[in-house]
Design a protein around this motif. Structure first.
Motif, short mmCIF file in Angstrom:
data_model
loop_
_atom_site.label_atom_id
_atom_site.label_comp_id
_atom_site.label_asym_id
_atom_site.label_seq_id
_atom_site.Cartn_x
_atom_site.Cartn_y
_atom_site.Cartn_z
N PRO A 24 -10.02 -3.03 4.01
CA PRO A 24 -8.77 -2.31 4.27
C PRO A 24 -8.16 -1.74 2.99
N GLU A 25 -8.29 -2.48 1.87
CA GLU A 25 -7.75 -1.98 0.60
C GLU A 25 -8.44 -0.68 0.18
N ALA A 26 -9.75 -0.59 0.44
CA ALA A 26 -10.49 0.64 0.11
C ALA A 26 -10.00 1.80 0.96
N PHE A 27 -9.75 1.53 2.25
CA PHE A 27 -9.22 2.60 3.11
C PHE A 27 -7.79 2.95 2.72
N GLY A 28 -7.04 1.98 2.20
CA GLY A 28 -5.71 2.31 1.69
C GLY A 28 -5.78 3.27 0.52
N LEU A 29 -6.73 3.02 -0.39
CA LEU A 29 -6.92 3.94 -1.51
C LEU A 29 -7.34 5.31 -1.01
N LEU A 30 -8.26 5.36 -0.03
CA LEU A 30 -8.68 6.64 0.54
C LEU A 30 -7.50 7.38 1.17
N GLY A 31 -6.63 6.64 1.85
CA GLY A 31 -5.48 7.28 2.49
C GLY A 31 -4.57 7.95 1.48
N VAL A 32 -4.24 7.24 0.40
CA VAL A 32 -3.37 7.83 -0.63
C VAL A 32 -4.08 9.00 -1.30
N PHE A 33 -5.35 8.82 -1.63
CA PHE A 33 -6.14 9.89 -2.25
C PHE A 33 -6.15 11.13 -1.36
N SER A 34 -6.44 10.95 -0.07
CA SER A 34 -6.51 12.08 0.86
C SER A 34 -5.16 12.77 1.01
N ALA A 35 -4.08 11.97 1.08
CA ALA A 35 -2.75 12.56 1.23
C ALA A 35 -2.41 13.45 0.04
N LEU A 36 -2.68 12.96 -1.17
CA LEU A 36 -2.40 13.76 -2.36
C LEU A 36 -3.27 15.02 -2.39
N VAL A 37 -4.54 14.88 -1.98
CA VAL A 37 -5.44 16.04 -1.94
C VAL A 37 -4.91 17.10 -0.99
N PRO A 223 4.39 10.02 5.01
CA PRO A 223 4.51 8.66 5.57
C PRO A 223 3.50 7.69 5.00
N LEU A 224 2.25 8.08 4.87
CA LEU A 224 1.25 7.16 4.34
C LEU A 224 1.54 6.81 2.88
N LEU A 225 1.98 7.81 2.10
CA LEU A 225 2.32 7.53 0.71
C LEU A 225 3.47 6.52 0.61
N LEU A 226 4.46 6.66 1.48
CA LEU A 226 5.59 5.73 1.46
C LEU A 226 5.17 4.33 1.92
N ILE A 227 4.30 4.27 2.91
CA ILE A 227 3.76 2.97 3.34
C ILE A 227 3.07 2.29 2.16
N SER A 228 2.34 3.07 1.38
CA SER A 228 1.66 2.51 0.22
C SER A 228 2.65 2.02 -0.83
N VAL A 229 3.72 2.77 -1.05
CA VAL A 229 4.73 2.39 -2.04
C VAL A 229 5.38 1.06 -1.67
N TYR A 230 5.70 0.88 -0.39
CA TYR A 230 6.50 -0.27 0.01
C TYR A 230 5.68 -1.47 0.50
N PHE A 231 4.44 -1.23 0.97
CA PHE A 231 3.71 -2.33 1.61
C PHE A 231 2.33 -2.60 1.03
N GLY A 232 1.87 -1.81 0.06
CA GLY A 232 0.65 -2.15 -0.65
C GLY A 232 -0.64 -1.70 0.00
N GLU A 233 -1.75 -2.18 -0.56
CA GLU A 233 -3.07 -1.64 -0.27
C GLU A 233 -3.56 -1.93 1.15
N ALA A 234 -3.50 -3.20 1.57
CA ALA A 234 -4.08 -3.56 2.86
C ALA A 234 -3.34 -2.88 4.02
N VAL A 235 -2.02 -2.91 4.01
CA VAL A 235 -1.24 -2.27 5.08
C VAL A 235 -1.52 -0.76 5.10
N THR A 236 -1.62 -0.17 3.92
CA THR A 236 -1.94 1.26 3.84
C THR A 236 -3.31 1.54 4.44
N GLY A 237 -4.27 0.64 4.21
CA GLY A 237 -5.60 0.80 4.80
C GLY A 237 -5.56 0.73 6.31
N TRP A 238 -4.84 -0.24 6.86
CA TRP A 238 -4.72 -0.33 8.31
C TRP A 238 -4.05 0.92 8.89
#
Length: 417
Positions: A24-37, A223-238
């Motif tokens: 899930p942490e890897a997918f969290g990183l992918l989510g933030v990466f994709s959102a910025l892209v 929304p995904l970027l904010l989820i990452s800011v407030y809840f971290g890697e695993a929650v962002t991955g989910w």
């Protein structure tokens, strides 16, 4: 459509394997990466891709393509240098320590994505729909294949990020072949004087559509970027996997309906306003039923279905899917009809809605998170905000077609879901 469906099937087929291969942490990183892209890729060409279909002369269209690509190269270069200098600070801001290593790749992937969009518009102008269909399939297949191979080679989480970039590059190359751009360039389409002429012609379009496109992209991806800011890697991955699964049927259904609706609605806006109103209402009714078929099972079976498909560690993503189902239903109904305000000559109201949506989704995450609510409670608030904003979008469109008055029709501005 065949190419899009085939690409989505490839993505769906690989999703359970990828979910077990990457954390899930890897997918969290992918989510933030994709959102910025996607946010950067939306504005790197200054929205000049929207001008590609407009010139009468194909050589002028090739000049607009050249302008777009030139701005992309400039934007990519500047942002890559900025990413090198601010990688540590941005990784800390988004709660993604692994992002520091990969931030330099964000502007490059965004540049490739923007180039792909510009070249795809040129292919649309030329009516090369077979090439576009092949691109849809090859892009998704290349992404999935790269992510699977690099994951099997233990290159994690980088395999997910590199796979995204490879897919975008394959898509750009696919539509570039056979476009005739090389002949147009040899004929002087990219001569400085000609490029300057096209820049002057379409600078107003760029000035208006760039901020509008940025607002729209931020409304989708913030929304995904904010989820990452407030809840971290695993929650962002989910949350990221949930969005990935939910958007697929919505985009397939929404894009297909939007294309038909746009064609018919543009004609009726000119000649048959009462007919436009009837079509809007009947299309809305059908979309509600289609949305219920998709969203009702998610709301009831989300955690069980995600745990079965992706593994036990993804059951929380299924809970998120159940919470997001009402917002998805509102989106399914409103998204295909969202071009109505543009069709009837009210682009200002569409821009106003984009701004309201962005403010609403930001507040729906920031306020609950700062108040100490859990991730699930915050996502429920975000889903409620989606229901409200997409219902507002539908109501604004309904009012526009019910009023019986229109402004001068303007070219549609494509919006993301």
């Amino acid at each position: 459509m065949a190419g899009t469906i085939a690409g989505q099937l490839a993505t769906f087929a690989a999703a359970p394997v990828l979910a077990r291969m990457y954390s899930p942490e890897a997918f969290g990183l992918l989510g933030v990466f994709s959102a910025l892209v996607m946010i950067l890729g939306t504005v790197f060409a200054l929205r000049l891709e929207q001008a590609v279909p407009l010139p009468r002369d194909d050589a002028d269209a090739a000049s607009v393509v050249g302008l777009g690509l030139a701005f992309i190269v400039f934007s990519t270069s500047v942002c890559t240098l900025a990413a090198w200098g601010a990688s540590s600070q941005l990784a800390s801001l988004f709660g993604q320590p692994a992002l520091e290593r990969w931030l330099w790749l964000v502007p490059i992937t965004a540049g490739v994505t923007a180039a792909f969009v510009v070249l795809n518009q040129y292919a649309v102008r030329q009516g090369r729909f077979r090439a576009i269909g092949a691109r849809n399939f090859l892009q998704a297949s290349a992404t999935v294949f790269t992510q699977l191979v690099l994951g099997a080679l233990q290159w994690r989480p980088g395999g997910l990020l590199v796979g995204l970039g490879v897919g975008q590059a394959v898509g750009a190359v696919t539509v570039a072949f056979g476009s005739g751009l090389r002949r147009a360039v040899a004929g002087g389409a990219w001569a400085p004087r000609r490029l300057g002429t096209q820049l002057r012609r379409y600078r107003a379009l760029a000035l208006w559509l760039t901020p509008a496109g940025l607002l729209n992209a931020m409304g989708v991806h913030t929304p995904l970027l904010l989820i990452s800011v407030y809840f971290g890697e695993a929650v962002t991955g989910w949350f990221g996997l949930t969005q990935r699964v939910l958007w697929a049927p919505m985009l397939l259904l929404g894009t297909a309906v939007a294309q038909v609706y746009l064609n018919e609605a543009a004609q009726r806006a000119r000649d048959d306003l009462p007919g436009l109103h009837r079509m809007f209402v009947s299309t809305s009714r059908r979309l509600v039923w289609a949305g219920l078929v998709i969203c009702a099972p998610l709301a009831v079976l989300g955690p069980w279905a995600f745990g079965l498909a992706f593994g036990q560690r993804w059951e929380t993503a299924g809970l998120f899917a159940a919470l997001l189902a009402p917002g998805l239903l509102a989106q399914i109904v409103a998204f295909p009809l969202s071009q109505t305000l543009i069709i009837v000559g009210m682009p200002g109201r569409q821009a106003l809605w984009d701004g309201v949506r962005l403010a609403a989704v930001v507040m729906s995450i920031v306020v609950p998170a700062m108040a100490g609510l859990s991730a699930a409670q915050t996502i429920a608030c975000y889903s409620f905000a989606s229901v409200v904003t997409f219902t507002l979008a539908w109501w604004m469109c309904w009012r526009a077609v019910s009023a019986g008055t229109t402004g001068a029709p303007t070219p549609p501005i494509p919006h993301e879901a």
